[in-house]
Design a protein around this motif. Structure first.
Motif, PDB file in Angstrom:
ATOM      1  N   ARG A 244       0.844  -1.193   0.000  1.00  8.68           N
ATOM      2  CA  ARG A 244       0.000   0.000   0.000  1.00  8.68           C
ATOM      3  C   ARG A 244       0.881   1.246   0.000  1.00  8.68           C
TER       4      ARG A 244
ATOM      5  N   THR B 175       3.915   1.619  -1.091  1.00  9.40           N
ATOM      6  CA  THR B 175       4.631   1.822  -2.356  1.00  9.40           C
ATOM      7  C   THR B 175       3.675   2.146  -3.503  1.00  9.40           C
ATOM      8  N   GLY B 176       2.372   2.085  -3.231  1.00  9.06           N
ATOM      9  CA  GLY B 176       1.412   2.456  -4.260  1.00  9.06           C
ATOM     10  C   GLY B 176       1.022   1.337  -5.212  1.00  9.06           C
TER      11      GLY B 176
ATOM     12  N   ARG C 201      -4.195  -0.046  -3.619  1.00  8.43           N
ATOM     13  CA  ARG C 201      -4.911   0.803  -2.676  1.00  8.43           C
ATOM     14  C   ARG C 201      -5.970  -0.063  -2.011  1.00  8.43           C
TER      15      ARG C 201
END
Lengths: 242, 242
Positions: free
Chosen positions: A207, A209-210, A213
């Motif tokens: 989450r 590090t993207g 989501r």
DNA sequence: CGGCTCCTTGAGAATGGTCAAGCTGCGTGG
DNA sequence: CCACGCAGCTTGACCATTCTCAAGGAGCCG
């Protein structure tokens, strides 16, 4: 979910008609199968069979999600298979279950008496051929999973599992693939050979590090599947899971 | 080993006649198989097929030991199967190899042209039935192995592997079961999801505790199989490997 | 006697496990 | 309708097992 009373459901209308063990059968072959089939539902969390129990049936998963797990005497457990819609459960030639089978979500199974099914495979080339094919696919998937268990890092393991669910359950939206995790953190840990704490931490890292989501613990959004694939250690798409 | 020139060997005299994929065939069915078979030897260390290669044949292992391995881009590799005498290699319906196949020792394979073999399984119930049975056994073994990879300690992993070899290769002597390890420490590590150093250390521990005695790195003596089984974490004999 | 490959052993680092505390969301019953 | 309780999840601090890097020994073949 109960579109028609279970007892009267026809094979022709079956949602897994095109993918299950019966997918190649002709109409008159279906009649023979129809005679020995019966439906049963299992609530989420219930045990379908225990390892070592007599196994009087084989079955197709019509809907829901079930797990195969194997345990050691001291309680360590490892999930060794995940059965989703149209997957086949059991071995016509084996009288005893070799693994615990548990309903992860509510599960509807289409059962066949094991012995009668075994006799049917003697004569019915379509069923036996399809069963062989499905078994070989599962064997490949199991071997792919061995690579994950033996050689991947915790990070890669969690990412790999999310990739699988994204591909099989994900809905495309403007923001990316979205899905609800069918497994608890503990079940994920049992599949990945980790502890639930480590799974939780690695989800948090993904989450941050993207790569994903989240909304609550279970709802996931994958904005970029390739990014997640990168984190999974699978360069190209060496595909996993039956 | 070469009792007769390979090209003239008869199925009736075959050492794996009773256990291989052809074990249920009648004499005239054997004739059909005999027509599409051919032998080939592979020296220890050589590659039989690479993952992704076209797979023009399927085969039975007549003698020797071969491994199936799967690798990641950065070189991490995991052994996902070990083929011993009478085991079957390949999938009649798949045109590409999914794993690297390597000869661990000198290997003699009895090949069948894949397409012709696939056509033969359409009509030959004995071959297809036996192939299904062998595939289901391998699937069980792969799942058992997943428990080892995911949940066992290094100590238990090494002990488990030695138990397998003791059972399949061991000769009973007054001092216990004796055998020669067919695998290097590195190959063992690749099977167990460990490093070769850890394997070496765990073998040393088993020697110190008396569970095994050794002569050189490869020759093993197991004085008490139950003691070794205890170290493997398998309480009773939840059996492993095809 | 080199020169391999395979194996062993050590020291230090790191990944993942263990134990512990507390949070969140949901269903039940007061 | 709110409070309670519980299952599932998160996070922290510490620890242990296994990995990494490194050096050297054993056995075998040319």
């Amino acid at each position: 979910m109960e579109l028609a009373p279970l007892a009267t459901r026809q094979c022709q209308d079956c949602p897994i008609r095109t993918r299950a063990v019966c997918s190649r059968c002709s109409d008159d072959e279906l009649v023979a199968l129809e005679e020995i089939k019966f439906y049963r539902t299992y609530p989420a969390g219930s045990t379908i069979v225990w390892a070592g129990d007599a196994m009087p049936f084989v079955a197709s998963v019509v809907s829901g999600c079930a797990s195969l797990t194997r345990s050691m005497a001291d309680g360590r457990t490892q999930m060794v298979g995940l059965l989703l819609q149209s997957d086949f459960l059991g071995d016509p030639s084996r009288t005893e279950a070799r693994f615990d089978v548990t309903a992860v979500s509510n599960v509807l199974l289409c059962h066949f008496d094991r012995e009668r099914f075994a006799r049917l495979t003697e004569t019915n080339a379509h069923v036996r051929g399809r069963l062989l094919e499905m078994t070989l696919d599962e064997l490949d998937a199991a071997r792919e999973w061995m690579l994950l268990l033996g050689r991947k890092t915790a990070q890669e393991k969690v990412a790999s599992l999310l990739v699988i669910f994204a591909r099989r359950l994900g809905q495309q939206t403007p923001d990316g693939l979205q899905f609800d995790l069918p497994l608890t953190r503990e079940a994920m840990a049992n599949y990945l050979g980790l502890t639930l704490e480590t799974v939780s931490r690695q989800v948090a890292v993904l989450r941050k590090t993207g790569a994903i989501r989240t909304q609550g613990a279970r709802h996931m959004l994958v904005p970029d599947l390739d990014a997640l694939l990168g984190a999974s250690g699978d360069d190209d798409d060496g595909d996993v899971l039956a």
